[in-house]
Design a protein around this motif. Structure first.
Motif, PDB file in Angstrom:
ATOM      1  N   ARG A  32     -53.791  98.884  43.327  1.00  0.00           N
ATOM      2  CA  ARG A  32     -53.329  97.801  43.965  1.00  0.00           C
ATOM      3  C   ARG A  32     -53.503  96.360  43.177  1.00  0.00           C
ATOM      4  N   ASP A  33     -54.920  96.357  42.732  1.00  0.00           N
ATOM      5  CA  ASP A  33     -55.366  95.001  41.980  1.00  0.00           C
ATOM      6  C   ASP A  33     -54.599  94.798  40.770  1.00  0.00           C
ATOM      7  N   LEU A  34     -54.106  96.164  40.091  1.00  0.00           N
ATOM      8  CA  LEU A  34     -53.338  96.005  38.968  1.00  0.00           C
ATOM      9  C   LEU A  34     -51.944  95.851  39.127  1.00  0.00           C
ATOM     10  N   THR A  35     -51.310  96.341  40.017  1.00  0.00           N
ATOM     11  CA  THR A  35     -49.880  96.203  40.245  1.00  0.00           C
ATOM     12  C   THR A  35     -49.819  94.848  40.988  1.00  0.00           C
ATOM     13  N   GLU A  36     -50.700  94.306  41.686  1.00  0.00           N
ATOM     14  CA  GLU A  36     -50.467  92.931  42.572  1.00  0.00           C
ATOM     15  C   GLU A  36     -51.847  92.190  42.363  1.00  0.00           C
ATOM     16  N   PRO A  37     -51.965  91.569  41.381  1.00  0.00           N
ATOM     17  CA  PRO A  37     -53.437  90.869  40.870  1.00  0.00           C
ATOM     18  C   PRO A  37     -53.434  89.635  42.019  1.00  0.00           C
ATOM     19  N   PRO A  38     -54.773  89.181  42.143  1.00  0.00           N
ATOM     20  CA  PRO A  38     -54.779  88.077  43.100  1.00  0.00           C
ATOM     21  C   PRO A  38     -54.297  86.835  42.298  1.00  0.00           C
ATOM     22  N   LYS A  39     -53.817  85.805  43.246  1.00  0.00           N
ATOM     23  CA  LYS A  39     -53.341  84.712  42.863  1.00  0.00           C
ATOM     24  C   LYS A  39     -54.212  83.450  43.172  1.00  0.00           C
ATOM     25  N   VAL A  40     -54.061  82.302  42.317  1.00  0.00           N
ATOM     26  CA  VAL A  40     -54.889  81.207  42.912  1.00  0.00           C
ATOM     27  C   VAL A  40     -54.269  80.611  44.217  1.00  0.00           C
ATOM     28  N   PHE A  50     -59.710  81.972  44.579  1.00  0.00           N
ATOM     29  CA  PHE A  50     -59.243  83.085  43.764  1.00  0.00           C
ATOM     30  C   PHE A  50     -60.123  84.220  43.839  1.00  0.00           C
ATOM     31  N   ASN A  51     -59.444  85.429  44.104  1.00  0.00           N
ATOM     32  CA  ASN A  51     -60.215  86.782  44.194  1.00  0.00           C
ATOM     33  C   ASN A  51     -61.488  86.662  45.076  1.00  0.00           C
ATOM     34  N   SER A  68     -65.838  77.941  36.082  1.00  0.00           N
ATOM     35  CA  SER A  68     -64.782  77.082  36.404  1.00  0.00           C
ATOM     36  C   SER A  68     -63.749  78.250  37.026  1.00  0.00           C
ATOM     37  N   ILE A  69     -62.832  77.772  37.803  1.00  0.00           N
ATOM     38  CA  ILE A  69     -61.641  78.869  38.395  1.00  0.00           C
ATOM     39  C   ILE A  69     -60.867  78.921  37.349  1.00  0.00           C
ATOM     40  N   HIS A  70     -60.491  78.208  36.269  1.00  0.00           N
ATOM     41  CA  HIS A  70     -59.801  78.630  35.129  1.00  0.00           C
ATOM     42  C   HIS A  70     -60.240  79.668  34.217  1.00  0.00           C
ATOM     43  N   ARG A  71     -61.449  79.634  34.019  1.00  0.00           N
ATOM     44  CA  ARG A  71     -62.166  80.772  33.011  1.00  0.00           C
ATOM     45  C   ARG A  71     -62.358  82.038  33.961  1.00  0.00           C
ATOM     46  N   ALA A  72     -62.570  81.899  35.405  1.00  0.00           N
ATOM     47  CA  ALA A  72     -62.458  83.200  36.085  1.00  0.00           C
ATOM     48  C   ALA A  72     -61.244  83.883  36.255  1.00  0.00           C
ATOM     49  N   VAL A  73     -60.089  83.261  36.051  1.00  0.00           N
ATOM     50  CA  VAL A  73     -58.415  83.595  36.243  1.00  0.00           C
ATOM     51  C   VAL A  73     -58.231  84.151  34.733  1.00  0.00           C
ATOM     52  N   TYR A  74     -58.646  83.688  33.750  1.00  0.00           N
ATOM     53  CA  TYR A  74     -58.358  84.111  32.543  1.00  0.00           C
ATOM     54  C   TYR A  74     -59.202  85.607  32.110  1.00  0.00           C
ATOM     55  N   ASP A  75     -60.656  85.592  32.646  1.00  0.00           N
ATOM     56  CA  ASP A  75     -61.313  86.434  32.434  1.00  0.00           C
ATOM     57  C   ASP A  75     -60.702  87.889  33.436  1.00  0.00           C
ATOM     58  N   TYR A  76     -60.457  87.435  34.503  1.00  0.00           N
ATOM     59  CA  TYR A  76     -59.777  88.460  35.328  1.00  0.00           C
ATOM     60  C   TYR A  76     -58.674  89.263  34.562  1.00  0.00           C
ATOM     61  N   TYR A  77     -57.630  88.479  34.070  1.00  0.00           N
ATOM     62  CA  TYR A  77     -56.494  89.229  33.339  1.00  0.00           C
ATOM     63  C   TYR A  77     -56.870  89.570  32.066  1.00  0.00           C
ATOM     64  N   ASN A  97     -54.083  76.187  37.915  1.00  0.00           N
ATOM     65  CA  ASN A  97     -54.884  77.119  37.289  1.00  0.00           C
ATOM     66  C   ASN A  97     -54.358  78.620  37.283  1.00  0.00           C
ATOM     67  N   ASP A  98     -52.918  78.644  37.317  1.00  0.00           N
ATOM     68  CA  ASP A  98     -52.101  79.834  37.092  1.00  0.00           C
ATOM     69  C   ASP A  98     -52.383  80.429  35.919  1.00  0.00           C
ATOM     70  N   ILE A  99     -52.387  81.728  35.768  1.00  0.00           N
ATOM     71  CA  ILE A  99     -52.581  82.314  34.491  1.00  0.00           C
ATOM     72  C   ILE A  99     -51.348  81.937  33.460  1.00  0.00           C
ATOM     73  N   SER A 100     -50.384  81.552  33.926  1.00  0.00           N
ATOM     74  CA  SER A 100     -49.187  81.307  33.034  1.00  0.00           C
ATOM     75  C   SER A 100     -49.330  80.084  32.491  1.00  0.00           C
ATOM     76  N   ASN A 101     -50.614  79.006  32.827  1.00  0.00           N
ATOM     77  CA  ASN A 101     -50.591  77.701  32.413  1.00  0.00           C
ATOM     78  C   ASN A 101     -52.039  77.724  31.488  1.00  0.00           C
ATOM     79  N   LEU A 102     -52.709  78.871  31.300  1.00  0.00           N
ATOM     80  CA  LEU A 102     -53.717  79.131  30.573  1.00  0.00           C
ATOM     81  C   LEU A 102     -53.775  79.677  29.405  1.00  0.00           C
ATOM     82  N   GLN A 103     -54.471  79.156  28.331  1.00  0.00           N
ATOM     83  CA  GLN A 103     -54.300  79.662  26.880  1.00  0.00           C
ATOM     84  C   GLN A 103     -55.759  79.496  26.273  1.00  0.00           C
TER      85      GLN A 103
END
Length: 199
Positions: A32-40, A50-51, A68-77, A97-103
């Motif tokens: 479930r986590d892989l197909t529907e990952p948590p969102k901010v 988040f998560n 930081s939340i942006h670090r946690a999001v990036y690390d999760y993905y 802090n959406d994953i699409s906005n992080l690099q």
């Protein structure tokens, strides 16, 4: 990266091979986590979630808990980022802090974005106007708290004049200034007259 068909297929194989309901449940949660990952989730302007962890806004504009939340999001993905690399907000909006906005960027790349070329130099070039205490000329310089002289020449003269004291000549009685200590005569002439008195 977590979300690949190979990983999901491997989980399905594990689920099929599971021996009891507990193992099947654990694998189903992973799937479930892989197909529907948590969102901010934005709670309010000072909190994001988040998560199942709530992050609070701090002074530097980031949302933090233990990190930081942006670090946690990036690390999760993508797994834990390398220590000397920085997770950057692409649109430079720290609330997005959406994953699409992080690099992931190096420190040098990150500084170039947030401090464009010439930024530091411009900060250092804040000049003020001063008046030289020796020649009286007006000049501009960075305010370092010791702006008294317009040039090295004036600084040398100023230091010399600052050290000068008043003395009285033991030969002619005239008062004079000197930067040296315990001066007895105002000139070589007075010194010679004192040393070799004429009869």
């Amino acid at each position: 990266m977590k979300f690949t068909p190979e990983v999901i297929a491997a989980l399905q194989t594990l689920k099929d091979a599971a021996e009891n309901d507990f193992e099947r449940h654990r694998i189903a949660v992973l799937e479930r986590d892989l197909t529907e990952p948590p969102k901010v989730e934005v709670i309010d302007e000072n909190h994001q979630k988040f998560n199942n962890v709530t992050y609070s806004l701090v002074g530097d504009g980031h949302f933090r808990h233990l990190c930081s939340i942006h670090r946690a999001v990036y690390d999760y993905y993508f797994g834990s980022a390398v220590e000397n690399l920085v997770v950057h907000h692409i649109d430079e909006n720290k609330t997005n802090n959406d994953i699409s906005n992080l690099q992931l960027l190096t420190l040098t790349e990150h500084r170039k974005i947030h401090r464009p070329k010439g930024y530091q130099m411009a900060c250092n070039k804040v000049l003020k106007e001063f008046i030289c205490v020796v020649c009286g000329k007006s000049y501009t310089a960075k305010n370092k708290g010791n702006n008294r002289y317009c040039s090295a020449e004036c600084r040398q003269k100023g230091n010399y004049h600052h050290r000068q004291k008043e003395f009285k000549c033991q030969q002619c009685g005239k008062t004079f200034l000197s930067a040296r200590n315990n001066v007895r005569f105002c000139s070589p002439k007075c010194r010679n007259e004192n040393r070799y008195p004429q009869n």
